[in-house]
Design a protein around this motif. Sequence first.
Motif, PDB file in Angstrom:
ATOM      1  N   ARG A 112      45.478  54.920  37.036  1.00  0.00           N
ATOM      2  CA  ARG A 112      44.803  55.352  35.822  1.00  0.00           C
ATOM      3  C   ARG A 112      44.363  56.820  35.892  1.00  0.00           C
ATOM      4  O   ARG A 112      44.565  57.588  34.956  1.00  0.00           O
ATOM      5  CB  ARG A 112      43.539  54.507  35.601  1.00  0.00           C
ATOM      6  N   LEU A 128      38.694  48.661  35.866  1.00  0.00           N
ATOM      7  CA  LEU A 128      40.079  48.309  36.245  1.00  0.00           C
ATOM      8  C   LEU A 128      40.518  49.089  37.504  1.00  0.00           C
ATOM      9  O   LEU A 128      40.051  50.179  37.705  1.00  0.00           O
ATOM     10  CB  LEU A 128      41.061  48.543  35.114  1.00  0.00           C
ATOM     11  N   PRO A 129      41.395  48.560  38.351  1.00  0.00           N
ATOM     12  CA  PRO A 129      41.996  47.229  38.238  1.00  0.00           C
ATOM     13  C   PRO A 129      40.971  46.140  38.509  1.00  0.00           C
ATOM     14  O   PRO A 129      40.048  46.342  39.279  1.00  0.00           O
ATOM     15  CB  PRO A 129      43.062  47.227  39.339  1.00  0.00           C
ATOM     16  N   VAL A 130      41.184  44.984  37.864  1.00  0.00           N
ATOM     17  CA  VAL A 130      40.220  43.896  38.000  1.00  0.00           C
ATOM     18  C   VAL A 130      40.919  42.657  38.559  1.00  0.00           C
ATOM     19  O   VAL A 130      42.038  42.345  38.177  1.00  0.00           O
ATOM     20  CB  VAL A 130      39.561  43.594  36.634  1.00  0.00           C
ATOM     21  N   ARG A 131      40.237  42.001  39.480  1.00  0.00           N
ATOM     22  CA  ARG A 131      40.714  40.717  40.000  1.00  0.00           C
ATOM     23  C   ARG A 131      40.223  39.613  39.078  1.00  0.00           C
ATOM     24  O   ARG A 131      39.018  39.335  39.026  1.00  0.00           O
ATOM     25  CB  ARG A 131      40.155  40.487  41.402  1.00  0.00           C
ATOM     26  N   ARG A 132      41.153  38.998  38.365  1.00  0.00           N
ATOM     27  CA  ARG A 132      40.762  37.926  37.450  1.00  0.00           C
ATOM     28  C   ARG A 132      40.265  36.698  38.221  1.00  0.00           C
ATOM     29  O   ARG A 132      40.770  36.395  39.296  1.00  0.00           O
ATOM     30  CB  ARG A 132      41.951  37.519  36.592  1.00  0.00           C
ATOM     31  N   VAL A 179      38.208  46.406  27.770  1.00  0.00           N
ATOM     32  CA  VAL A 179      38.653  47.101  28.986  1.00  0.00           C
ATOM     33  C   VAL A 179      39.831  48.056  28.715  1.00  0.00           C
ATOM     34  O   VAL A 179      39.941  49.092  29.374  1.00  0.00           O
ATOM     35  CB  VAL A 179      39.021  46.120  30.130  1.00  0.00           C
ATOM     36  N   ILE A 180      40.686  47.722  27.745  1.00  0.00           N
ATOM     37  CA  ILE A 180      41.834  48.607  27.479  1.00  0.00           C
ATOM     38  C   ILE A 180      41.390  49.887  26.755  1.00  0.00           C
ATOM     39  O   ILE A 180      41.711  50.993  27.220  1.00  0.00           O
ATOM     40  CB  ILE A 180      42.961  47.869  26.703  1.00  0.00           C
ATOM     41  N   LYS A 209      47.485  40.494  45.329  1.00  0.00           N
ATOM     42  CA  LYS A 209      47.768  41.060  44.004  1.00  0.00           C
ATOM     43  C   LYS A 209      46.481  41.617  43.427  1.00  0.00           C
ATOM     44  O   LYS A 209      45.540  40.865  43.183  1.00  0.00           O
ATOM     45  CB  LYS A 209      48.362  39.990  43.086  1.00  0.00           C
ATOM     46  N   SER A 210      46.459  42.928  43.207  1.00  0.00           N
ATOM     47  CA  SER A 210      45.195  43.562  42.852  1.00  0.00           C
ATOM     48  C   SER A 210      45.035  43.784  41.359  1.00  0.00           C
ATOM     49  O   SER A 210      43.986  44.205  40.902  1.00  0.00           O
ATOM     50  CB  SER A 210      45.059  44.895  43.577  1.00  0.00           C
ATOM     51  N   GLU A 211      46.073  43.504  40.587  1.00  0.00           N
ATOM     52  CA  GLU A 211      45.922  43.719  39.142  1.00  0.00           C
ATOM     53  C   GLU A 211      46.805  42.740  38.378  1.00  0.00           C
ATOM     54  O   GLU A 211      47.880  42.350  38.844  1.00  0.00           O
ATOM     55  CB  GLU A 211      46.285  45.164  38.770  1.00  0.00           C
ATOM     56  N   HIS A 212      46.354  42.376  37.188  1.00  0.00           N
ATOM     57  CA  HIS A 212      47.124  41.481  36.331  1.00  0.00           C
ATOM     58  C   HIS A 212      47.964  42.321  35.379  1.00  0.00           C
ATOM     59  O   HIS A 212      47.525  43.369  34.908  1.00  0.00           O
ATOM     60  CB  HIS A 212      46.172  40.562  35.551  1.00  0.00           C
ATOM     61  N   GLU A 231      46.539  43.666  32.093  1.00  0.00           N
ATOM     62  CA  GLU A 231      45.753  44.895  32.055  1.00  0.00           C
ATOM     63  C   GLU A 231      46.642  46.103  32.371  1.00  0.00           C
ATOM     64  O   GLU A 231      46.579  47.137  31.710  1.00  0.00           O
ATOM     65  CB  GLU A 231      44.590  44.853  33.059  1.00  0.00           C
TER      66      GLU A 231
END
Lengths: 318, 318, 318
Positions: free
Chosen positions: A49, A275-279, A295-296, B89-92, B95
Motif C-alpha cells: 500500500r 490493512l493487511p488484516v487477518r480475518r 477499510v477500502i 496467509k497475511s491478507e485476504h 481486501e
Amino acid sequence: MRHFTNVNDLGDLKVALHEAFEIKKDRFKFVELGRNKTLLMIFFNSSLRTRLSTQKAAMNLGMNVMVLDINQGAWKLETERGVIMDGDKSEHILEAIPVMGSYCDIIGVRSFARFESKQDDYNELILNQFIKYSGRPVFSMEAATRHPLQSFADLITIEEYKKTERPKVVLTWAPHPRPLPQAVPNSFAEWMNATDYEFVITHPKGYELAPEFVSNARVEYDQMKALEGADFVYAKSWAVYNDKNYGKVQNKDRAWTVDAEHMAVTNNAYFMHCLPVRRNMIVTDDVIEGPQSIVIPEAANREISAQVVLKRILEGIQ
Amino acid sequence: MRHFTNVNDLGDLKVALHEAFEIKKDRFKFVELGRNKTLLMIFFNSSLRTRLSTQKAAMNLGMNVMVLDINQGAWKLETERGVIMDGDKSEHILEAIPVMGSYCDIIGVRSFARFESKQDDYNELILNQFIKYSGRPVFSMEAATRHPLQSFADLITIEEYKKTERPKVVLTWAPHPRPLPQAVPNSFAEWMNATDYEFVITHPKGYELAPEFVSNARVEYDQMKALEGADFVYAKSWAVYNDKNYGKVQNKDRAWTVDAEHMAVTNNAYFMHCLPVRRNMIVTDDVIEGPQSIVIPEAANREISAQVVLKRILEGIQ
Amino acid sequence: MRHFTNVNDLGDLKVALHEAFEIKKDRFKFVELGRNKTLLMIFFNSSLRTRLSTQKAAMNLGMNVMVLDINQGAWKLETERGVIMDGDKSEHILEAIPVMGSYCDIIGVRSFARFESKQDDYNELILNQFIKYSGRPVFSMEAATRHPLQSFADLITIEEYKKTERPKVVLTWAPHPRPLPQAVPNSFAEWMNATDYEFVITHPKGYELAPEFVSNARVEYDQMKALEGADFVYAKSWAVYNDKNYGKVQNKDRAWTVDAEHMAVTNNAYFMHCLPVRRNMIVTDDVIEGPQSIVIPEAANREISAQVVLKRILEGIQ
C-alpha cells in the motif's frame, strides 16, 4: 514543511484536511509543482500500500520517482566510528546517506521497529540518521514508532464519514499470530489526541502503549464497555510495549476479535483497519465485508495523505 | 474495450490490425492519451519481454507505470471465507485487490498455470478475481490458459510477412525439458481460428489441446505431413492437457525439433516462436538464425500489441 | 557518440568537461532532448550509486527509464552454438539481447569481472555482446575492466577542486577483506593518463595493473614517497592482476591504509574514493571525515558524468 515524521509537522489539522479534500477533488491540480523534482523511496521493509500510494501521489504531482529496496539485513551499514570494517558491513552510514541525498530532492524512508532494542526503536535511529545526514527533506513511510501517512489517511476518512462534530473513536487491540510494531496504534493515538474527538483505547492488561502516545486518551480495559456508543471502531494488533515483554505476543485471545456482537453495542459504528488484516483474528468476515466497513476507502486515502505531505514539502523547497 | 483476456475482446481483427500498423508508424501519436493515467503491472511470475514491452507501450502512450513483483508463493492471499487467518496467509484477496485497484487506472496481471489443479487453472482463478474485485479494467499479461498479447503480436507479424491472402500456418509441438503451460498454444490457436488462414496443429498423440481452443483447426499427428507447404511454422512446447497426465512431460522426442529437414517440406516458411526458446530442443541453430526466422521482429511486435490494447482501454475510460 | 566504454569514446576531454559544467549549472537545460526516448538499465551486479545517478541523469534529460535486475547466475544465457539446451540455461544470447534492444533506445550494462577467467574478463565478453547484438547504443555502468562513468566523475571533481594547472594525482592501493575487480583503478589510470596531470600509481609488489592501463604513469612501490607533494590522493583496493594469482587477495597490510600520517606528506591533498569504502581498511575515519575529503561531491558528480554521456548518445541518435 521540511520533514514529516509526526502529527506536529503538519501544523493546523483543519488546514491540512482542507488541502486533502481540495486534492481529492482534482488530483492533478498541482501536476506542475513536482516538475523536475525527484522522490527517492527507500524501503528497509516490504510494502504494498505505502509503495503504490506514495508513488502514485508523487506522480500526481508530476515528480520523478526512484525506488530502492534494501532487504532487511542485506545492506549492513556501519554506524560506529573507529571500527575496522573488515567484516560484513560494506559501507558507513556517513557516506551512504549523503550520497543518496545527492541524487534526489525528497527522501521517503520505511524502517520498522526491529524489537532488538527498545531504546533503538524508540529513538528512531534509522529515520533520524536520514534526517541528520541526507541533506534533504525526509518523510516517514512508517518508522519504528509512528506511521503518520496512515494516521493522516485515517483522519481524512473519519472526517469524510463522521455524522457528528465530535465522534467517539475507539482504538481496540486485537489478536494476531505474530508480534507487530506499535507504530500504527501509537501514531493513531497521537493524531486522535490532536483532534477534539472523544478517543478511547482498549486492550488487555499488559498491552499498554507508551505514555507519550496515550497522553490524554481514556484507557478502558473492558473492550465491550469501551465500544459502547462508538462511531468508529479502529482495530489493530500490536506487541507488548513494556520493558519486561517488549516485542512479544502474550495474548492471542480471540474474544478480542471484532465481531457482530462487538459492533452491536456501538452507534452503528464504521469499522476501520490499516490493512493487511487477518480475518477472524482481528475482525470477522461479516464485519469487514459489511456495509459499515470502510477499510477500502481508508486505504485509498493513503494516496491523498501522501500527496498533501509531498505537496507541502515541495512548496518548502521551491 | 473494458478488459482484455482473449481474442473476442478486441472485436474486428482487421480494425485492430489497422490500428496496430498506424501505431507502428508513429508510436508517440497518442502520447497525450495516457496523460495522468497510471498502469499497475502485477507479476506473479517472472518476465522479461512482457515486462519491458508492456511498460514501453504504456510510456509511448504517456502513462505512468508502477510494477509490482509478487514472487510465487511469497504473497499468499486467502481466498476462502470463515478461515481463521493465523497461518502464513497475511491478507485476504477481498481486501488486497480492491486496494491495488484504488491506486491505478488500469491493471495488467501475469499469473501462469500452476499445474496443481486443472480446474483452477482453466477457470482462471487469479485473473478473474482481479476482474471481479479490482474495480479497474484488467488485461492479461499471460494468464493460466491464454497469452493474448503474444497472440496478437503473432498475428501482426504474420500480416506483415505473409505473401498470400490466406497463408498456411502450422503450430507444431516441440520437446522441452520442463512442463510448460498451454497458454501460448491455446491462445495462438484461438487467434488463428479467428482468421481465415489455413491453420493446422501438429503434436504427438497425448498432447491434444483443450477442444475449445482446437475448435475448427485441423489436427495432424504426422508432423512432416502437417508442415508440407506451410507459409509459417510456429513452434512451441507444452505439457500434457488431458486429465490423466495434466501438466506432465511424457515425450522428449527430438525428432520433433524443427530443423532444416522439416523446413524443407514447407513453402519456404517463416519460423516463429514466442521466446525464450531452447535451441536444439525446439529448433536448431541453423533454422532460428536463418533468413526465414522472424522471432526478433515477432518479439518486437509485443510493444505494438500491448499499445493497441492499452490505447483501447484508455479510450474506454476517458 | 555511439557507444561509451572508455575514455576515447568521449573525444576531447576539455570539451566534455565544458559540457559537464554547463549541465551542472542547469541540469534541466536539455530536458526536451530525451523526450520519448527510453533508457534500459541492465544490472548483472547490484548497484546503489550507479543505479540512482544514471536514472537521475536520464530523467534530467526527460527520458523514460526501465530497470532490469538480472541476479548473477539467475538468468543463465547460452552463448555457444550447437548446444542442446536441455539444462539450466533457458535462453540464448542471440535471441535475448536483440529483443531487449527492440524495446529501448539506449542500453546501459553493468557486468563485473567474475575472476573465473582472466581472458573472459579482459575481453569484456558480456559488454561486447550487447554492443554486437543489441542494435542500440550501449554504455558501461561498470564492466569487467573499466568503470568510465566513475572515472569521468573523478575527472570532473579534480577539475573543480584543483589549485594548479597540472596537479599531482596519486592512485594508491589499499587493503580490503575481499578481492575486488580492477575496473576502477584501470579506468582511473586510463583517464589520468589522458590528461596532462602528474600521475603516480603506488601499490605493493605483486599488485601491478595491466600494462595497457598503467601506460606512461609512474609506478612507485614506496607509498610514502609516492604521496609526497600530492594534490589528490585516490585510494582503491584491487585484487591481483598477474596470471599466477589473478583475482586473489595476497596482502591485507593495514600500513597501506590512508591515515593522517600519509596525508601529512602531501600538499594538503584532497582525498578521493569511488565508494562504498571500508573505513579503517582503505582510509581512517579522520581522513574521510576531514575537510580535505571530497568523496561526497565526487559521488554527486556521477549524475553529471552520466548526463553528459547520455546527452551525447541522444544527440547521436536524433
